[in-house]
Design an enzyme around this catalytic site. Structure first.
Site, PDB file in Angstrom:
ATOM      1  N   VAL A 111     -31.341   8.106 -33.441  1.00 56.05           N
ATOM      2  CA  VAL A 111     -30.208   7.686 -32.605  1.00 56.05           C
ATOM      3  C   VAL A 111     -30.763   6.953 -31.398  1.00 56.05           C
ATOM      4  O   VAL A 111     -31.545   7.525 -30.626  1.00 56.05           O
ATOM      5  CB  VAL A 111     -29.375   8.892 -32.121  1.00 56.05           C
ATOM      6  CG1 VAL A 111     -28.192   8.418 -31.280  1.00 56.05           C
ATOM      7  CG2 VAL A 111     -28.901   9.741 -33.295  1.00 56.05           C
TER       8      VAL A 111
ATOM      9  N   ASP B 277     -37.779   1.550 -25.115  1.00 60.89           N
ATOM     10  CA  ASP B 277     -36.907   0.441 -24.698  1.00 60.89           C
ATOM     11  C   ASP B 277     -36.631  -0.394 -25.943  1.00 60.89           C
ATOM     12  O   ASP B 277     -37.543  -1.031 -26.472  1.00 60.89           O
ATOM     13  CB  ASP B 277     -37.624  -0.383 -23.626  1.00 60.89           C
ATOM     14  CG  ASP B 277     -36.789  -1.567 -23.151  1.00 60.89           C
ATOM     15  OD1 ASP B 277     -35.749  -1.868 -23.770  1.00 60.89           O
ATOM     16  OD2 ASP B 277     -37.195  -2.197 -22.161  1.00 60.89           O
TER      17      ASP B 277
ATOM     18  N   ASN C  37     -27.064   2.689 -31.403  1.00 59.40           N
ATOM     19  CA  ASN C  37     -26.019   2.932 -30.413  1.00 59.40           C
ATOM     20  C   ASN C  37     -26.352   2.365 -29.029  1.00 59.40           C
ATOM     21  O   ASN C  37     -25.446   2.109 -28.241  1.00 59.40           O
ATOM     22  CB  ASN C  37     -25.790   4.455 -30.331  1.00 59.40           C
ATOM     23  CG  ASN C  37     -25.058   4.865 -29.088  1.00 59.40           C
ATOM     24  OD1 ASN C  37     -23.836   4.739 -29.001  1.00 59.40           O
ATOM     25  ND2 ASN C  37     -25.776   5.339 -28.075  1.00 59.40           N
TER      26      ASN C  37
ATOM     27  N   ARG D 295     -35.471  -3.351 -38.200  1.00 64.63           N
ATOM     28  CA  ARG D 295     -36.658  -4.011 -38.776  1.00 64.63           C
ATOM     29  C   ARG D 295     -37.811  -3.014 -38.935  1.00 64.63           C
ATOM     30  O   ARG D 295     -38.495  -2.991 -39.959  1.00 64.63           O
ATOM     31  CB  ARG D 295     -37.071  -5.177 -37.876  1.00 64.63           C
ATOM     32  CG  ARG D 295     -38.351  -5.888 -38.291  1.00 64.63           C
ATOM     33  CD  ARG D 295     -38.178  -6.645 -39.595  1.00 64.63           C
ATOM     34  NE  ARG D 295     -39.432  -7.266 -40.003  1.00 64.63           N
ATOM     35  CZ  ARG D 295     -40.413  -6.635 -40.640  1.00 64.63           C
ATOM     36  NH1 ARG D 295     -40.304  -5.341 -40.938  1.00 64.63           N
ATOM     37  NH2 ARG D 295     -41.515  -7.286 -40.993  1.00 64.63           N
TER      38      ARG D 295
ATOM     39  N   TYR E 231     -21.637  -9.530 -23.595  1.00 61.95           N
ATOM     40  CA  TYR E 231     -21.319  -8.353 -24.420  1.00 61.95           C
ATOM     41  C   TYR E 231     -20.600  -8.782 -25.700  1.00 61.95           C
ATOM     42  O   TYR E 231     -20.951  -8.329 -26.802  1.00 61.95           O
ATOM     43  CB  TYR E 231     -20.455  -7.394 -23.597  1.00 61.95           C
ATOM     44  CG  TYR E 231     -20.178  -6.063 -24.258  1.00 61.95           C
ATOM     45  CD1 TYR E 231     -21.186  -5.110 -24.391  1.00 61.95           C
ATOM     46  CD2 TYR E 231     -18.910  -5.756 -24.742  1.00 61.95           C
ATOM     47  CE1 TYR E 231     -20.925  -3.886 -24.982  1.00 61.95           C
ATOM     48  CE2 TYR E 231     -18.643  -4.528 -25.337  1.00 61.95           C
ATOM     49  CZ  TYR E 231     -19.657  -3.595 -25.454  1.00 61.95           C
ATOM     50  OH  TYR E 231     -19.410  -2.377 -26.049  1.00 61.95           O
TER      51      TYR E 231
ATOM     52  N   LYS F 226     -22.226  -8.312 -29.421  1.00 62.90           N
ATOM     53  CA  LYS F 226     -21.570  -7.441 -30.407  1.00 62.90           C
ATOM     54  C   LYS F 226     -21.101  -8.254 -31.618  1.00 62.90           C
ATOM     55  O   LYS F 226     -21.098  -7.740 -32.747  1.00 62.90           O
ATOM     56  CB  LYS F 226     -20.397  -6.685 -29.771  1.00 62.90           C
ATOM     57  CG  LYS F 226     -20.814  -5.623 -28.765  1.00 62.90           C
ATOM     58  CD  LYS F 226     -21.582  -4.466 -29.419  1.00 62.90           C
ATOM     59  CE  LYS F 226     -21.881  -3.339 -28.441  1.00 62.90           C
ATOM     60  NZ  LYS F 226     -22.704  -2.264 -29.023  1.00 62.90           N
TER      61      LYS F 226
ATOM     62  N   THR G  31     -17.369   7.158 -20.700  1.00 60.98           N
ATOM     63  CA  THR G  31     -18.830   7.198 -20.529  1.00 60.98           C
ATOM     64  C   THR G  31     -19.199   6.418 -19.263  1.00 60.98           C
ATOM     65  O   THR G  31     -18.344   5.799 -18.628  1.00 60.98           O
ATOM     66  CB  THR G  31     -19.552   6.536 -21.721  1.00 60.98           C
ATOM     67  OG1 THR G  31     -19.223   5.145 -21.713  1.00 60.98           O
ATOM     68  CG2 THR G  31     -19.164   7.158 -23.052  1.00 60.98           C
TER      69      THR G  31
HETATM   70  P1  NAP Z   1     -23.582   4.563 -21.793  1.00 57.15           P
HETATM   71  O1  NAP Z   1     -23.047   5.896 -21.434  1.00 57.15           O
HETATM   72  O2  NAP Z   1     -23.836   3.577 -20.723  1.00 57.15           O
HETATM   73  O3  NAP Z   1     -24.907   4.807 -22.648  1.00 57.15           O
HETATM   74  C1  NAP Z   1     -25.687   3.726 -23.071  1.00 57.15           C
HETATM   75  C2  NAP Z   1     -26.936   4.249 -23.760  1.00 57.15           C
HETATM   76  O4  NAP Z   1     -27.721   3.108 -24.152  1.00 57.15           O
HETATM   77  C3  NAP Z   1     -27.790   5.098 -22.828  1.00 57.15           C
HETATM   78  O5  NAP Z   1     -28.234   6.249 -23.522  1.00 57.15           O
HETATM   79  C4  NAP Z   1     -28.959   4.196 -22.489  1.00 57.15           C
HETATM   80  O6  NAP Z   1     -30.124   4.968 -22.353  1.00 57.15           O
HETATM   81  C5  NAP Z   1     -29.053   3.339 -23.753  1.00 57.15           C
HETATM   82  N1  NAP Z   1     -29.753   2.081 -23.500  1.00 57.15           N
HETATM   83  C6  NAP Z   1     -29.363   1.048 -22.717  1.00 57.15           C
HETATM   84  N2  NAP Z   1     -30.318   0.120 -22.691  1.00 57.15           N
HETATM   85  C7  NAP Z   1     -31.333   0.574 -23.464  1.00 57.15           C
HETATM   86  C8  NAP Z   1     -32.613   0.064 -23.812  1.00 57.15           C
HETATM   87  N3  NAP Z   1     -33.062  -1.114 -23.349  1.00 57.15           N
HETATM   88  N4  NAP Z   1     -33.392   0.807 -24.643  1.00 57.15           N
HETATM   89  C9  NAP Z   1     -32.976   2.006 -25.106  1.00 57.15           C
HETATM   90  N5  NAP Z   1     -31.769   2.525 -24.811  1.00 57.15           N
HETATM   91  C10 NAP Z   1     -30.978   1.822 -23.983  1.00 57.15           C
HETATM   92  O7  NAP Z   1     -22.632   3.831 -22.822  1.00 57.15           O
HETATM   93  P2  NAP Z   1     -21.746   4.313 -24.060  1.00 57.15           P
HETATM   94  O8  NAP Z   1     -20.354   4.035 -23.727  1.00 57.15           O
HETATM   95  O9  NAP Z   1     -22.155   5.648 -24.518  1.00 57.15           O
HETATM   96  O10 NAP Z   1     -22.180   3.213 -25.140  1.00 57.15           O
HETATM   97  C11 NAP Z   1     -22.824   3.500 -26.357  1.00 57.15           C
HETATM   98  C12 NAP Z   1     -22.518   2.385 -27.339  1.00 57.15           C
HETATM   99  O11 NAP Z   1     -21.122   2.350 -27.596  1.00 57.15           O
HETATM  100  C13 NAP Z   1     -22.879   0.998 -26.826  1.00 57.15           C
HETATM  101  O12 NAP Z   1     -23.437   0.227 -27.862  1.00 57.15           O
HETATM  102  C14 NAP Z   1     -21.544   0.418 -26.408  1.00 57.15           C
HETATM  103  O13 NAP Z   1     -21.522  -0.979 -26.449  1.00 57.15           O
HETATM  104  C15 NAP Z   1     -20.636   1.036 -27.458  1.00 57.15           C
HETATM  105  N6  NAP Z   1     -19.226   1.058 -27.079  1.00 57.15           N
HETATM  106  C16 NAP Z   1     -18.797   1.833 -26.062  1.00 57.15           C
HETATM  107  C17 NAP Z   1     -17.444   1.847 -25.743  1.00 57.15           C
HETATM  108  C18 NAP Z   1     -16.895   2.712 -24.638  1.00 57.15           C
HETATM  109  O14 NAP Z   1     -15.684   2.645 -24.361  1.00 57.15           O
HETATM  110  N7  NAP Z   1     -17.683   3.534 -23.988  1.00 57.15           N
HETATM  111  C19 NAP Z   1     -16.538   1.038 -26.451  1.00 57.15           C
HETATM  112  C20 NAP Z   1     -17.013   0.251 -27.484  1.00 57.15           C
HETATM  113  C21 NAP Z   1     -18.364   0.276 -27.803  1.00 57.15           C
HETATM  114  P3  NAP Z   1     -31.315   4.701 -21.307  1.00 57.15           P
HETATM  115  O15 NAP Z   1     -30.706   4.230 -20.047  1.00 57.15           O
HETATM  116  O16 NAP Z   1     -31.964   6.041 -21.255  1.00 57.15           O
HETATM  117  O17 NAP Z   1     -32.205   3.704 -21.954  1.00 57.15           O
END
Ligand code: NAP
Length: 253
Positions: free
Chosen positions: A11, A63, A90, A124, A155, A159, A190
């Site tokens: 994950v 990262d 994710n 990959r 964004y 996506k 979140t």
């Molecule tokens: P979040 O709370 O901001 O969490 C984002 C996660 O991505 C964090 O665990 C962060 O971990 C990780 N991340 C960011 N940059 C990274 C990097 N360079 N390398 C590794 N990990 C990285 O956001 P979330 O809402 O849970 O989003 C999770 C997914 O759901 C995303 O793809 C987002 O686009 C998608 N999504 C969310 C929503 C929503 O309403 N929340 C809606 C549609 C889609 P670190 O900072 O520890 O690296």
């Protein structure tokens, strides 16, 4: 909830939000979770939740925008547990928020490096292991993959690219047993939504926090997608808003 006993699931973005909830739900379903993210080392809820689930697990600072970091983490996961059954791509960021002409080029590029190239890097690196087990890839997508949202050009573009990555995987490896899904989790409470609300730039930023879904809802759907029962939906972009999907994934109507 689907059972994934002994399955090894990677994950990304496991440190908080949807990735944290998915990691804990996967562990609760019997999976061995490998959590990747830049700050997993300090993610106390994740560490405590995985320990409480009592399943083998591994947290690897990584990262996703850095190929060397990704490939080392994936190798370590595979070597530790002997294979990889599923990948939940994710990790994601919404930044930079702003009309295109106001965005910083370096931050725009960084968004694509994480949301699109990062997802590609992890697939990959993990692909040989996933193919060896006729595995699963869940790419966490968004409604923004399919419609332009004001202030989110990076964004939306990232996506949209990720949605095509899902289709490419299905086309090239579906016949070898790989199941790839795009999954739209809805609007979820979140950190990302905190940032979106602070921007005030579009209709999503004006949603009230109390109207957002809890991360446990998409987490449950992700567990279901990692199992066998979703196989007929492989290659598709799925949304948690679809009543039929919700019913099949065991979510409340
Ligand atoms: P979040 O709370 O901001 O969490 C984002 C996660 O991505 C964090 O665990 C962060 O971990 C990780 N991340 C960011 N940059 C990274 C990097 N360079 N390398 C590794 N990990 C990285 O956001 P979330 O809402 O849970 O989003 C999770 C997914 O759901 C995303 O793809 C987002 O686009 C998608 N999504 C969310 C929503 C929503 O309403 N929340 C809606 C549609 C889609 P670190 O900072 O520890 O690296």
């Amino acid at each position: 909830m689907a059972r994934l006993d002994g399955k090894v699931v990677l994950v990304t973005g496991a440190s908080r939000g949807i990735g944290l909830a998915a990691s804990l739900a996967l562990a609760g379903s019997g999976a061995t979770v490998v959590g990747l993210g830049r700050s997993v080392g300090g993610a106390q809820d994740l560490q405590a939740g995985l320990a409480a689930a009592g399943r083998p697990h591994l947290l690897l600072p990584c990262d996703v925008a850095d190929w060397e970091s990704v490939s080392a983490a994936v190798d370590q996961a595979r070597d530790r547990f002997g294979g990889i059954d599923a990948l939940v791509n994710n990790a994601g960021v919404v930044d930079p928020i702003g009309r295109l002409g106001d965005t910083d080029p370096a931050r725009w590029q960084a968004n694509i490096a994480i949301n699109l190239c990062g997802a590609y890097f992890v697939v990959r690196a993990a692909l040989p292991a996933l193919l060896a087990r006729r595995g699963v890839v869940v790419n966490v997508s968004s409604g923004a993959a399919h419609r332009a949202v004001e202030g989110w050009s990076a964004y939306c573009a990232g996506k949209a690219g990720l949605a095509m990555l899902t289709r490419s995987l299905a086309l090239e490896y579906g016949a070898e047993g790989l199941r790839a899904y795009g999954f739209q989790p809805g609007v979820v409470d979140t950190e990302m939504q905190v940032q979106i609300r602070a921007s005030g730039i579009n209709e999503v930023s004006r949603l009230r926090r109390e109207d957002l879904a809890r991360p446990e809802d998409p987490a449950r759907a992700i567990v279901w997608l990692c199992g066998e029962e979703a196989g007929d939906l492989a290659g598709q972009e799925l949304t948690i808003r679809d009543p039929d999907f919700r019913r099949r994934a065991g979510l409340a109507a």
